[in-house]
Design a protein around this motif. Structure first.
Motif, PDB file in Angstrom:
ATOM      1  N   ASP A 356     -30.634  -8.168  23.253  1.00 26.41           N
ATOM      2  CA  ASP A 356     -29.564  -8.591  24.296  1.00 26.41           C
ATOM      3  C   ASP A 356     -28.175  -8.596  23.480  1.00 26.41           C
ATOM      4  O   ASP A 356     -28.163  -9.233  22.326  1.00 26.41           O
ATOM      5  N   ASP A 357     -26.942  -8.044  24.322  1.00 22.63           N
ATOM      6  CA  ASP A 357     -25.998  -8.062  23.203  1.00 22.63           C
ATOM      7  C   ASP A 357     -25.207  -9.544  23.678  1.00 22.63           C
ATOM      8  O   ASP A 357     -24.019  -9.522  22.959  1.00 22.63           O
ATOM      9  N   LEU A 380     -28.854  -7.932  18.315  1.00 24.98           N
ATOM     10  CA  LEU A 380     -27.589  -7.881  19.348  1.00 24.98           C
ATOM     11  C   LEU A 380     -27.276  -6.740  20.001  1.00 24.98           C
ATOM     12  O   LEU A 380     -26.288  -6.490  20.632  1.00 24.98           O
ATOM     13  N   SER A 381     -28.181  -5.547  19.522  1.00 25.13           N
ATOM     14  CA  SER A 381     -27.742  -4.258  20.203  1.00 25.13           C
ATOM     15  C   SER A 381     -28.984  -3.343  20.150  1.00 25.13           C
ATOM     16  O   SER A 381     -30.049  -3.778  19.611  1.00 25.13           O
ATOM     17  N   ALA A 382     -29.031  -2.462  20.858  1.00 25.92           N
ATOM     18  CA  ALA A 382     -29.932  -1.597  20.996  1.00 25.92           C
ATOM     19  C   ALA A 382     -30.256  -0.828  19.628  1.00 25.92           C
ATOM     20  O   ALA A 382     -31.326  -0.419  19.137  1.00 25.92           O
ATOM     21  N   THR A 383     -29.110  -0.613  18.806  1.00 27.08           N
ATOM     22  CA  THR A 383     -29.381   0.254  17.611  1.00 27.08           C
ATOM     23  C   THR A 383     -30.238  -0.601  16.609  1.00 27.08           C
ATOM     24  O   THR A 383     -31.235  -0.144  15.911  1.00 27.08           O
ATOM     25  N   THR A 384     -30.019  -1.999  16.712  1.00 23.45           N
ATOM     26  CA  THR A 384     -30.665  -2.861  15.812  1.00 23.45           C
ATOM     27  C   THR A 384     -32.032  -3.014  16.266  1.00 23.45           C
ATOM     28  O   THR A 384     -32.881  -3.194  15.521  1.00 23.45           O
ATOM     29  N   MET A 403     -26.092  -2.789  28.179  1.00 21.37           N
ATOM     30  CA  MET A 403     -25.607  -3.207  26.724  1.00 21.37           C
ATOM     31  C   MET A 403     -24.366  -2.073  26.406  1.00 21.37           C
ATOM     32  O   MET A 403     -24.688  -0.843  26.956  1.00 21.37           O
ATOM     33  N   GLY A 405     -22.595   0.942  24.410  1.00 20.08           N
ATOM     34  CA  GLY A 405     -23.194   1.765  23.578  1.00 20.08           C
ATOM     35  C   GLY A 405     -24.469   2.235  24.068  1.00 20.08           C
ATOM     36  O   GLY A 405     -24.324   2.865  25.396  1.00 20.08           O
ATOM     37  N   ASN A 407     -27.478   2.051  26.211  1.00 17.95           N
ATOM     38  CA  ASN A 407     -28.004   0.909  27.139  1.00 17.95           C
ATOM     39  C   ASN A 407     -29.451   0.949  27.231  1.00 17.95           C
ATOM     40  O   ASN A 407     -30.255   1.341  26.411  1.00 17.95           O
TER      41      ASN A 407
END
Length: 538
Positions: A356-357, A380-384, A403, A405, A407
């Motif tokens: 979740d951002d 905190l991001s989809a990348t992480t 999110m 970037g 989603n």
């Protein structure tokens, strides 16, 4: 052919017919001036009349099509405006519900962990205000959806008893706070399991009950539910009933001349007398639209100064014949038995990922899971989140739908490997990053967490979530603000059974003695009173 081309063709024809009409008129004049035979005069006169009629027809047709074009463009403009408005409200709903999720989440943690009376009263007030704000947001979003013609029903099996208990749990504290007597009359023989849209049914009942509480200062509110068995159609095994719902109150009532204003959006009758009453003014308009989708209508009888009676009937297919029974006793028993917060299971070997951002939302999820023993990783991001999913094995992955970037939907596709089973070569998403190629089903199976249940976390509306979450690749969904009861159900459903250790009844009861009440003392005392009355009757 485009409307512009059609109108251009009309203009060309009109000019040609007018030109021919003028030529016919000129030749007719020549025939008269030079004393030609009368047949020539008649011939040119008829030609003039013919071209005049044709020119008039073409002109009228062009005007008609031009008006149609204006109406079509206006309709398209209105539809686009409604779509933009709905999209705006959906975005605003998400943006507003996200912080509300954190507020109500922390509020629940306070109610779970602290016994200080003053602090708990503040927490109850926060929860009440937060739920009121959510109601206003939902009304605005539903109205925008109605305007765009996007409202629809989602039919599924549901439990009538649960619907009634949810409504009582929602309204009883509000009625109690105003000193109102909330009575329930439910036919014990109503089939418990029905097919229909339970969420929309609850929305209708909740709006009507909430209105009754708002506009009633003293007296009582009577909620009743009855049913009528419908004849079975020849050649069909589907058993149907007519579910009858009525809400009667002793409130301010409605003047006869004001009844027509009742369903108008943003319209509030006798505004000068109800300035202190909260609400969007959209509730009854939304109820009417929902009932229209259910082939029903809202009916109202009211006596000004004495009260009102709102009622409706909807057809529902029977899924099971077990009767609903004594709902009030069941409701009171649930309140009495579940008056303390208690975790019903632990899963120390389970591991979940939450993406979740919003950092506050991650903290709320971690707080709600505290005590279950579940190992929680946060991103905190989809990348992480994707990086963590490549390194660790998870039992459940929770992903926020919206999110910046990448989603939630794109993250799930990347998590699955952008691979479609049964093909010799992978079917890839258009995203540039994380795109992987797999030459066979066997290679795709090596993707870590490819089969892990993924749960959508969304602050959007239930309507869109139900339509989209499966299409996006999610296994299930949770609506924000996340309630622990719903979170607990999801975890028990998707965490492998061998990793779940269920708490014994003795352990649960022991823990209940040491933790705060989930509900107010007044609500608990009312439930115990109901049970005592039932025991005396029996």
């Amino acid at each position: 052919m485009k409307i512009g081309d059609i109108l251009s063709a009309y203009r060309v024809k009109f000019i040609i017919y007018v030109f021919l009409m003028l030529i016919s008129l000129f030749l007719g004049g020549v025939a008269i001036a030079y004393r030609w035979e009368i047949l020539w005069v008649l011939f040119f006169t008829l030609l003039f009349a013919l071209f005049l009629v044709l020119a008039g027809y073409v002109y009228m047709s062009s005007q008609r099509d031009s008006a149609y074009d204006v109406l079509r463009k206006q309709k398209e403009s209105d539809e686009e405006e409604a779509r933009r408005r709905m999209e705006y409200f959906a975005n605003m709903s998400h943006e507003i519900r996200t912080p509300i999720n954190a507020i109500l989440g922390y509020d629940e943690l306070i109610l779970r962990e602290y016994n200080d009376p003053a602090l708990r009263q503040y927490a109850y007030n926060i929860r009440s205000a937060g739920n009121t704000l959510l109601s206003l947001i939902n009304d605005s979003l539903d109205y925008s959806r109605i305007e765009a013609g996007k409202m629809e029903l989602f039919i599924a099996e549901y439990d009538v008893g649960t619907v009634i208990e949810d409504m009582m749990s929602l309204i009883r504290p509000r009625a109690l706070a105003k000193g109102l007597d909330l009575k329930g009359f439910v036919n014990e023989n109503i089939p418990r399991r029905l097919y229909g849209d339970a969420d929309r049914l609850k929305q209708c009942i909740a709006n009507l009950l909430t209105n009754s509480v708002k506009y009633t200062d003293e007296g009582e509110i009577d909620f009743s539910m009855d049913f009528e068995a419908l004849p079975v159609n020849p050649g069909s095994d589907n058993e149907e009933i007519l579910l009858k719902v009525a809400i009667r109150d002793t409130g301010i009532g409605i003047r006869e001349e004001d009844l027509q204003k009742l369903y108008k959006p943003f319209e509030r009758i006798e505004e000068d007398k109800i300035k202190n009453i909260e609400g969007s003014g959209l509730g009854l308009s939304i109820v009417r639209q929902i009932l229209s989708l259910m082939d029903s209508e809202l009916k109202v009888e009211s006596i000004y100064g004495e009260g009102s009676n709102f009622h409706f009937s909807i057809k529902q297919r029977v899924a099971g014949r077990e009767p609903v029974g004594d709902f009030e006793k069941s409701y009171a028993r649930n309140v009495a038995d579940k008056n303390h917060f208690a975790i019903s299971f632990t899963a120390p070997e389970a591991r979940v990922l939450v993406v979740d951002d919003a950092e506050l939302n991650l903290a709320v999820m971690e707080g709600l899971l505290n005590g279950t023993g579940i190992q929680v990783d946060s991103a905190l991001s989809a990348t992480t989140g994707l990086e963590l999913a490549e390194k660790n094995d998870y039992d459940v992955i929770f992903v926020d739908l919206r999110m910046p970037g990448i989603n939630g939907g794109e993250m799930i596709r990347k998590l699955r490997g952008d691979y479609e089973p049964g093909h010799d070569k992978g079917k890839y998403n258009s995203g540039k990053k994380y795109r992987k190629k797999y030459n066979s089903d066997k290679d795709a199976e090596k993707i870590r967490n490819r089969e892990t249940p993924c749960i959508a976390l969304t602050a959007g509306a239930l309507q869109e979530t139900k339509s989209d979450y499966k299409k996006l690749g999610f296994t299930d969904y949770l609506l924000k603000p996340v309630a622990f009861k719903e979170l607990e159900m999801i975890l028990q459903k998707y965490i492998p059974a061998d990793k779940i250790k269920r708490m014994s009844v003795k352990d649960i009861m022991t823990k209940k003695k040491d933790v705060p009440l989930l509900d107010t003392e007044e609500k608990l005392n009312e439930a115990l009173t109901i049970l005592a009355q039932r025991e005396r009757v029996n």
